[in-house]
Motif scaffolding. Sequence first.
Motif, short mmCIF file in Angstrom:
data_model
loop_
_atom_site.label_atom_id
_atom_site.label_comp_id
_atom_site.label_asym_id
_atom_site.label_seq_id
_atom_site.Cartn_x
_atom_site.Cartn_y
_atom_site.Cartn_z
N SER A 27 -5.59 -3.57 -3.58
CA SER A 27 -4.83 -3.61 -2.33
C SER A 27 -5.69 -3.16 -1.17
N LEU A 28 -6.46 -2.11 -1.42
CA LEU A 28 -7.36 -1.60 -0.38
C LEU A 28 -8.34 -2.70 0.03
N HIS A 82 0.99 6.10 6.82
CA HIS A 82 1.11 4.67 6.56
C HIS A 82 2.49 4.16 6.95
N ALA A 97 2.90 3.48 10.42
CA ALA A 97 2.17 2.31 10.91
C ALA A 97 2.75 1.01 10.36
N PHE A 143 -12.90 5.44 7.12
CA PHE A 143 -12.06 6.28 6.27
C PHE A 143 -11.71 5.57 4.98
N HIS A 144 -11.22 4.33 5.11
CA HIS A 144 -10.80 3.61 3.91
C HIS A 144 -11.99 3.22 3.03
N ALA A 153 0.84 -1.20 0.00
CA ALA A 153 0.00 0.00 0.00
C ALA A 153 0.88 1.24 0.00
N ARG A 169 -9.36 -6.86 7.80
CA ARG A 169 -9.49 -5.87 8.87
C ARG A 169 -10.93 -5.76 9.33
N PHE A 182 -13.34 5.55 0.29
CA PHE A 182 -12.75 5.62 -1.05
C PHE A 182 -13.58 4.87 -2.08
N ALA A 215 -9.82 7.76 13.72
CA ALA A 215 -8.65 6.95 13.36
C ALA A 215 -7.37 7.59 13.89
N CYS A 233 -6.73 -5.44 1.88
CA CYS A 233 -6.40 -4.98 3.23
C CYS A 233 -7.63 -4.95 4.11
C1 HEM Z 1 -6.41 4.73 -1.34
C2 HEM Z 1 -5.34 5.12 -0.75
C3 HEM Z 1 -5.18 5.14 0.76
C4 HEM Z 1 -5.16 6.23 1.53
C5 HEM Z 1 -5.29 7.66 1.05
C6 HEM Z 1 -4.99 5.83 2.87
C7 HEM Z 1 -4.89 6.67 3.95
C8 HEM Z 1 -4.70 6.27 5.24
C9 HEM Z 1 -4.52 7.15 6.33
C10 HEM Z 1 -4.53 8.66 6.25
C11 HEM Z 1 -4.35 6.41 7.45
C12 HEM Z 1 -4.10 6.95 8.82
C13 HEM Z 1 -5.15 6.60 9.77
C14 HEM Z 1 -4.54 5.93 10.97
O1 HEM Z 1 -3.39 6.20 11.30
O2 HEM Z 1 -5.22 5.09 11.57
C15 HEM Z 1 -4.37 5.04 7.06
C16 HEM Z 1 -4.21 3.99 7.91
C17 HEM Z 1 -4.09 2.68 7.51
N1 HEM Z 1 -4.15 2.23 6.20
FE1 HEM Z 1 -4.55 3.32 4.59
N2 HEM Z 1 -4.90 4.47 2.91
C18 HEM Z 1 -5.00 4.02 1.64
C19 HEM Z 1 -4.90 2.74 1.23
C20 HEM Z 1 -4.58 1.69 2.07
C21 HEM Z 1 -4.35 0.37 1.61
C22 HEM Z 1 -4.38 -0.04 0.16
C23 HEM Z 1 -4.09 -0.37 2.70
C24 HEM Z 1 -3.79 -1.83 2.75
C25 HEM Z 1 -2.62 -2.35 2.59
C26 HEM Z 1 -4.15 0.49 3.84
C27 HEM Z 1 -3.94 0.07 5.15
C28 HEM Z 1 -3.96 0.90 6.23
C29 HEM Z 1 -3.79 0.45 7.59
C30 HEM Z 1 -3.54 -0.97 8.05
C31 HEM Z 1 -3.88 1.58 8.39
C32 HEM Z 1 -3.83 1.65 9.92
C33 HEM Z 1 -2.58 2.24 10.40
C34 HEM Z 1 -2.66 2.52 11.88
O3 HEM Z 1 -3.32 1.76 12.59
O4 HEM Z 1 -2.07 3.52 12.29
N3 HEM Z 1 -4.44 1.73 3.42
N4 HEM Z 1 -4.60 4.99 5.70
#
Ligand code: HEM
Lengths: 548, 414
Positions: free
Chosen positions: A89-90, B371, B374, A202-203, A20, A97, A206, A477, A93
């Motif tokens: 991927s989203l 990301h 994390a 949040f995710h 990601a 989750r 999208f 989040a 993921c």
């Molecule tokens: C479409 C594009 C994406 C954007 C703009 C995005 C944005 C974000 C943002 C801003 C956070 C922060 C929130 C937080 O810290 O909890 C986050 C957390 C996270 N994202 Fe994404 N995301 C995207 C795609 C993905 C994808 C494809 C995956 C899978 C692999 C993913 C997995 C995660 C995970 C596991 C967290 C949690 C991190 C944590 O607990 O701090 N994201 N995402």
Amino acid sequence: MFFVDSVMMGWRWLVRMRTALMLLGVLGFMTAVATAVPQAPNVPATVDAWLAGDEGPGVAVATVLATIGAFDVYGSPAFVALLLALYLSLTACLIPRIRAWVRLVRHSRPPLLRHAPSEAPRRIVTDRSPGDVLAAADQVLDRRHWRTRRSDDGHFDGPANGQLDAQSDAQSDGQAVEPATAPMQVAAEKGHWSREGGSLVFHVSFYVLLAAIVFGQLLTFEGQRGVIEGAPGFADTEVSYWTYRPGRWFGPEDHAGWRLDLEQFHVDWIRDPHAPGAGQPTTFRSDVLITPVDGEPFLADVAGNRPLVIDGVKIHQLDWGYAPWIEIEVDGDVVHAGFLTTVVDDEGVFTGAVKAPAADPDVGLEIEIFPYAPDGDDGLPRLTGAPWDEAPLLIFHQWRGDLQLGATQQLITELDTERMDLVGWGFMRPGQDVELENVTVRFVELRRWVGFQVSYRPQIPWLLLASALLVGGLVPALYAYRRRLWVTVRSDGDSRRTLIEVSGRAFQRQEIFEAERDEIVEELASIVGDQPDGSPDPAGAPASEESR
Amino acid sequence: MTQQDLAAISRVLYAPVTIGLYFTAAFVYLYALTTTVGRARDLRRGRLARRVAAAATIAGLTTHVAHEFARGFAQDRLPLGNMFEVTSMMALVGVAVGVGYLTFARRRSDLNGFVLLAGALVLGFAGFMYAEPGPLMPILDTWWRPFHVSLLVSAMGIFTAAFVFHALYLLRDSGDRANPSDDAPGSDDPPHEPLAPGLGGSLADRVDGRDDTLDVAAGATATADAVDTDGALRVDSDVALKAVSAHHAAVRRQVSVWRLVVGTFAGAASVSWVFIVSADSSAAGWGRFMTINLALVAAALVAWWFTPYLPSGATLEGLAHRTIAFAFILWTVGTIAGAMWAEQSWGRFWGWDPKETGALLTWIAYAGYLHARATRGVRGRPAAWIGIAAFVILMGTYLIANYVIVGLHSYAGL
Ligand code: HEM
């Protein structure tokens, strides 16, 4: 089998956080390219200039850029592929989750401590019985919306805990807890599902965003049309727009069919050349008359930031210019009579072209309007770049020959003079005419025209929904934090008092957790009676009688 | 008072008054940082210095706000209509939120000096974009505008504070290599080993609570004689003081000064070249370019010198993350508001205009940071570098979209 294996491998690759991150990096890179390189759907003229070598880094570089699709990043196959990978991927993921989250919300119970806490916890001493204390603690935590679990509720099987915290130091996960060694306690947790839930919302937003954009592209409509002040306007039908961009699923029958006429257009500027912001426009507003297909006509106004909305269709005022009424007479026959919509250029001159194929040979005029060109001392007009029409002057160049209408691609604002000869030029004020070699050009009057954009965008409420989900999920989040708290009680055999110990940990935002824990301790102390340990109060002070 | 008077007042309040106060507060705070370990006399001076610095900060914020009001009344509109005003407001929000957060939420006012230094520099650079007060183009004149712009400007200011924390984190993390008690760089929680031999248990706890192992790190033979209520450490013996400064020097040696200088210059140049392209004369452009780069190099060297006085990497990294989290939300809402304004004004909510693309790029960069933080194996130093790159992208797109590419958004043309 090979196929299944590779799919599984691909899936596992997609689920990884690093993937990601990498995809986001590529998305960032593509966006950076689109920022630095002019985009054809946006500024086609600049792209042409780059390709021709008139601007930009040169023809060679521009050709390479064109080959890799850098002039239309968001329309390129690479971008579509990236988007696909990102959404895959989203999805990869999110599925695990979401599953884990549902399990968490339904089954998670805070783990019990197996031993009395070892790290220095907060302590309270009280005369209440341990059972009372636990009930009070349960109540306090409950009121603060913690998920609680009591050691005396009879369930000492291991909690079906979500897999969220590998770091958990409460050793109870998945194992039976020995009631004998475990202290009497209330275990509590908070923030576990709101943080992760926020992130999921949040995710998920999208997908809403993507759906809104895709369906929006299909259902939308956008058209532009210029209207001259006081002259007949146009009706909202397929054929009346100058530029017409319907989505694939927008048909002619979807037009509402109302009429728009421009009654008056108001525009003004800071005219004092010494005032700050001299020359900047101050007013920009159209009074329009709308006639619905079945209904009473009504007046409305359209201004810079205030579009007119009719049944979900927005009418914006995009640009404006001067519109001279020009007549051309050749040998006594009028071969052209009409308004010309001129467009302002960088020097503040309003330009346009008149094409009169009815004459033989064709007549073409290049028109320049200088709105403010007062007479100088010598009686000749002095040209200024000022936009107000207090002393308008029309300058024209007359061409004859073959306009090549239909033969070459041309703009309505420009003549193709390839097969034409320049006859001469002249200037005049409104009401005057100029004759050049049997061709009389008459400048009858000067009006203004306004370019309206009509747009129908059914996706907007959905985009707003996606935005609300995005922001609404982002806040928890990033701000909710997972923490656990244990209130353990122990009877002191000698003094027959109860020792309460409060310990806990936060997985994020340790700095605010400590204050929160202190607050809980205070509250608990105020209910069960004594001051928290460490206060000047002697430990044996009588318990307060306050009770709930 | 006429509008000319107000304009003149706003000019004076901007420079030299506010800039001067910010620099003063910054350097007095930084001086106070050096007094956290020393003799009783130094500690006393430090307390005085912190009071002076706090007063200068309050005064600077007050004159800055007064400047914004004077400018606003001088032109009868919100002072958020051109590059100068936006940059100045960015400095104001950065200082106010940065200092406020450090002081009241985190009780780390000792770090205020760095935020104020950054604020003073941003405010100074705003002078390169100075424009006299004037009215606004009518298309810009709607309540959407202040809403959208103030959110993005606030986010920019707070991202600036986060950038400072990330830079300090990287310095401190490098400096930690001088500290044998610390484990791998970027670890979330460097364990606090027993401090200098001779520190009693409760004393060690107090120092630990101050979240600073470097001052009296293992190896130094310092004997702290007392710990002040504000966490300052009194050391009376010459031998101990020598050991402390030897340790400080060892910490500084962990950072390669040449790489710091060259890297800072190159990083600054990757954004400040815009001034060469956009200036009226190439001499003026190069002047601005060099001024910005060298000022930032100087600031980096100041920060480097203060590395031994910084709190733990975990604390600095946490500060950066919390500030970015907050600013990221503002940026998200601000960008959405911008799309709503564009739909209102231009009849399209998104047009891939350079500024829109730039806002999206910045957003993606900071999402990348979140990301990375994390992601196991990326958090720590790599994530901090992504955070720093995101700030470079933020400043780059801000300047490029306004000075190099003229789109619908640019204040330059309509
Ligand atoms: C479409 C594009 C994406 C954007 C703009 C995005 C944005 C974000 C943002 C801003 C956070 C922060 C929130 C937080 O810290 O909890 C986050 C957390 C996270 N994202 Fe994404 N995301 C995207 C795609 C993905 C994808 C494809 C995956 C899978 C692999 C993913 C997995 C995660 C995970 C596991 C967290 C949690 C991190 C944590 O607990 O701090 N994201 N995402």
